[in-house]
Design an enzyme around this catalytic site. Structure first.
Site, PDB file in Angstrom:
ATOM      1  N   SER A  94      25.488  45.865  39.519  1.00  0.00           N
ATOM      2  CA  SER A  94      26.037  46.885  38.640  1.00  0.00           C
ATOM      3  C   SER A  94      26.557  48.086  39.436  1.00  0.00           C
ATOM      4  O   SER A  94      27.414  47.920  40.301  1.00  0.00           O
ATOM      5  CB  SER A  94      24.979  47.269  37.620  1.00  0.00           C
ATOM      6  OG  SER A  94      25.608  47.759  36.484  1.00  0.00           O
TER       7      SER A  94
ATOM      8  N   LYS B 253      29.000  47.927  42.767  1.00  0.00           N
ATOM      9  CA  LYS B 253      30.215  48.669  43.124  1.00  0.00           C
ATOM     10  C   LYS B 253      30.044  49.193  44.559  1.00  0.00           C
ATOM     11  O   LYS B 253      30.956  49.138  45.383  1.00  0.00           O
ATOM     12  CB  LYS B 253      30.434  49.850  42.165  1.00  0.00           C
ATOM     13  CG  LYS B 253      30.520  49.468  40.672  1.00  0.00           C
ATOM     14  CD  LYS B 253      30.740  50.710  39.788  1.00  0.00           C
ATOM     15  CE  LYS B 253      30.060  50.687  38.419  1.00  0.00           C
ATOM     16  NZ  LYS B 253      30.466  49.740  37.451  1.00  0.00           N
TER      17      LYS B 253
ATOM     18  N   TRP C 145      30.471  44.096  28.760  1.00  0.00           N
ATOM     19  CA  TRP C 145      30.758  45.460  29.238  1.00  0.00           C
ATOM     20  C   TRP C 145      31.355  45.420  30.641  1.00  0.00           C
ATOM     21  O   TRP C 145      32.194  46.241  31.004  1.00  0.00           O
ATOM     22  CB  TRP C 145      29.450  46.250  29.197  1.00  0.00           C
ATOM     23  CG  TRP C 145      29.532  47.741  29.318  1.00  0.00           C
ATOM     24  CD1 TRP C 145      28.919  48.510  30.270  1.00  0.00           C
ATOM     25  CD2 TRP C 145      30.219  48.657  28.461  1.00  0.00           C
ATOM     26  NE1 TRP C 145      29.187  49.837  30.047  1.00  0.00           N
ATOM     27  CE2 TRP C 145      29.983  49.959  28.951  1.00  0.00           C
ATOM     28  CE3 TRP C 145      31.028  48.490  27.325  1.00  0.00           C
ATOM     29  CZ2 TRP C 145      30.515  51.096  28.348  1.00  0.00           C
ATOM     30  CZ3 TRP C 145      31.558  49.636  26.728  1.00  0.00           C
ATOM     31  CH2 TRP C 145      31.305  50.910  27.241  1.00  0.00           C
TER      32      TRP C 145
ATOM     33  N   HIS D  63      22.774  41.586  31.322  1.00  0.00           N
ATOM     34  CA  HIS D  63      23.166  42.379  32.491  1.00  0.00           C
ATOM     35  C   HIS D  63      21.916  42.666  33.327  1.00  0.00           C
ATOM     36  O   HIS D  63      21.083  43.493  32.937  1.00  0.00           O
ATOM     37  CB  HIS D  63      23.768  43.684  31.958  1.00  0.00           C
ATOM     38  CG  HIS D  63      24.186  44.651  33.019  1.00  0.00           C
ATOM     39  ND1 HIS D  63      25.354  44.527  33.726  1.00  0.00           N
ATOM     40  CD2 HIS D  63      23.587  45.779  33.477  1.00  0.00           C
ATOM     41  CE1 HIS D  63      25.464  45.539  34.563  1.00  0.00           C
ATOM     42  NE2 HIS D  63      24.395  46.310  34.443  1.00  0.00           N
TER      43      HIS D  63
END
Ligand code: GTR
Length: 448
Positions: free
Chosen positions: A278, A282, A369, A420
């Site tokens: 997540s 990144k 998402w 997630h």
């Protein structure tokens, strides 16, 4: 690069007249626009779970989750330079387009990190040779970066398998842990799937970890910022434009841990992967882009601003991520809120910066998402850069079924069942991939 959803409207219009809707139209919507669509193609590979879609839409109708609503978009060409020159060789990529691409991400998304510190010092605070019931050696290390009379320290931990290859050096996987310490506890009093150190060690890999928040707090207040590395090293950017932001600071932290790993004679520094989930995903991508010592990068559900294509606007929007987490990115990034198509790059170019090194992208089924398909397509679109090195990625219509990992030389992808999160399944698949590309490290029981 003309892309993908120019098809959506054309194909769906055509299919409506043919009496076909839904998944058949959806599949064709993801095919590249070059050539004619093959109308007989049956949907294959991952499709959004209708129950997930319905649940999301009943909660919040503001965001786009349906493929049919992805707008038409055109991706910037990874291999066309700012002056229009087409890149056809590795040399042109490495000398011209790659630096140009790095500059785009520094200027418009992550900000300009300071150069590597003049001096980095390590102090091994603790060595425990019988960690994990004797399977590993635990080292806790304090890392101090010193530059221009200023210094910043944080600590990292590494569990090293006691059974190592004959070289004595184990390959390592470094997790950027943005969650609490219980999620990545080197003492193993807390054992959670998010960081399955026992499994990593059993597979022959060293498990390295640091707390992202020890480098830069996950908090946008000025006070929080002062406590992190950015409060010490301001970096060369302008705060109104391109000063470095939190994701870049976490990536910087990963590079400092890499500085340490290079000095540890029990680690094979030529085989170190950086892993993140997540927001940490990144950061792992940016660490891989900016630091070519990482031989492998794994982003798990990195989503918006990470692996997924921004122009698709599916799931988390550029607006919402910048409104909720402005401190993750630089000020310039905010100028593209509601102007995604004007961004001078898209995320396939972030993935391309990792070429030709190993890159594994993972998504999860319920995580609309993060735009799972957008993550996969981004990997596909990084293909031309991998192609300069004789490597391949995947075709746009090759998105695999749930829990059916797909690898092709130095790239890999899977989509896991569920929410997630970073799970044992994700670690197992990235280790399968690392085994393949690095040829499984052979433990020599005779040589601890
Ligand atoms: C979300 C954020 C995502 C992702 C996630 C996470 O709230 O909007 O981009 O990074 O947090 O880090 O868990």
């Amino acid at each position: 690069m003309r892309c993908i959803n120019l098809w959506t409207s054309v194909v769906q219009l055509r299919f409506r007249t043919m009496g076909l809707t839904g998944t058949a139209a959806l599949l064709l919507a993801i095919l590249p626009v070059t050539g004619q669509p093959v109308a007989s193609t049956q949907p294959t590979g991952w499709q959004p779970n209708p129950a997930v879609l319905t649940a999301l839409e009943s909660k919040n109708t503001k965001w786009v989750y349906r493929e049919a609503e992805v707008p038409a978009y055109t991706l910037p060409e990874a291999l066309v330079c700012a002056d229009g020159t087409k890149v056809t060789t590795r040399q042109q990529w490495e000398q011209k387009r790659r630096p140009e691409t790095l500059e785009l991400f520094e200027k418009y998304e992550f900000g300009r990190s300071p150069k590597a510190p003049a001096d980095v010092r390590f102090e091994v605070l603790e060595t425990k040779a019988d960690a994990l019931e004797g399977a590993a050696t635990l080292k806790r290390v304090s890392i101090t970066s010193i530059d221009a009379g200023k210094s910043f320290a944080f600590s990292a931990a590494v569990l090293i398998p006691n059974k190592r290859p004959t070289s004595g050096r184990a390959p390592a996987l470094l997790l950027i842990n943005h969650r609490n310490e219980r999620s990545g506890d080197p003492t193993r009093q807390s054992r959670v799937e998010f960081w399955p150190a026992e499994e990593i060690i059993a597979r022959g890999y060293a498990a390295a970890i640091f707390q992202a928040e020890a480098v830069d707090p996950d908090n946008g207040s000025t006070g929080a910022r002062a406590k992190g590395v950015r409060g010490v090293f301001a970096g060369p950017g302008n705060p109104e434009q391109d000063a470095w932001a939190t994701i870049a600071a976490w990536a910087w932290g990963a590079s400092r841990v890499m500085d340490y790993l290079q000095t540890d004679t029990q680690i094979d520094a030529t085989r170190v992967g950086v892993v993140g989930h997540s927001r940490g995903g990144k950061a792992a991508l940016w660490a891989g882009a900016t630091d070519q010592r990482f031989a492998l990068v794994m982003s798990n559900s990195s989503g918006r601003g990470g692996a997924s294509l921004t122009r698709r606007k599916l799931g988390e929007s550029l607006r919402i991520i910048n409104e909720r987490f402005p401190y993750w990115f630089n000020a310039n990034y905010k100028k593209y809120i509601d102007r995604e198509n004007e961004l001078p790059f898209d995320q396939h170019q972030l993935l391309a910066l990792i070429a030709p090194r190993a890159l594994y992208v993972a998504s999860s089924d319920a995580d609309m998402w993060a735009d799972q398909r957008g993550e996969f397509l981004s990997l596909v679109q990084a293909g031309p850069v991998y192609g300069l090195y004789g490597a391949k990625t995947f075709a746009a219509d090759a998105m695999p079924e749930l829990e059916t990992p797909l690898t092709n030389g130095s790239v890999g992808y899977h989509i896991r069942r569920g929410e997630h999160d970073l799970k044992l399944y994700d670690w197992q698949r990235v280790m399968d991939f690392a085994d393949k590309i690095w040829t499984k490290p052979k433990a020599d029981p005779g040589k601890p």
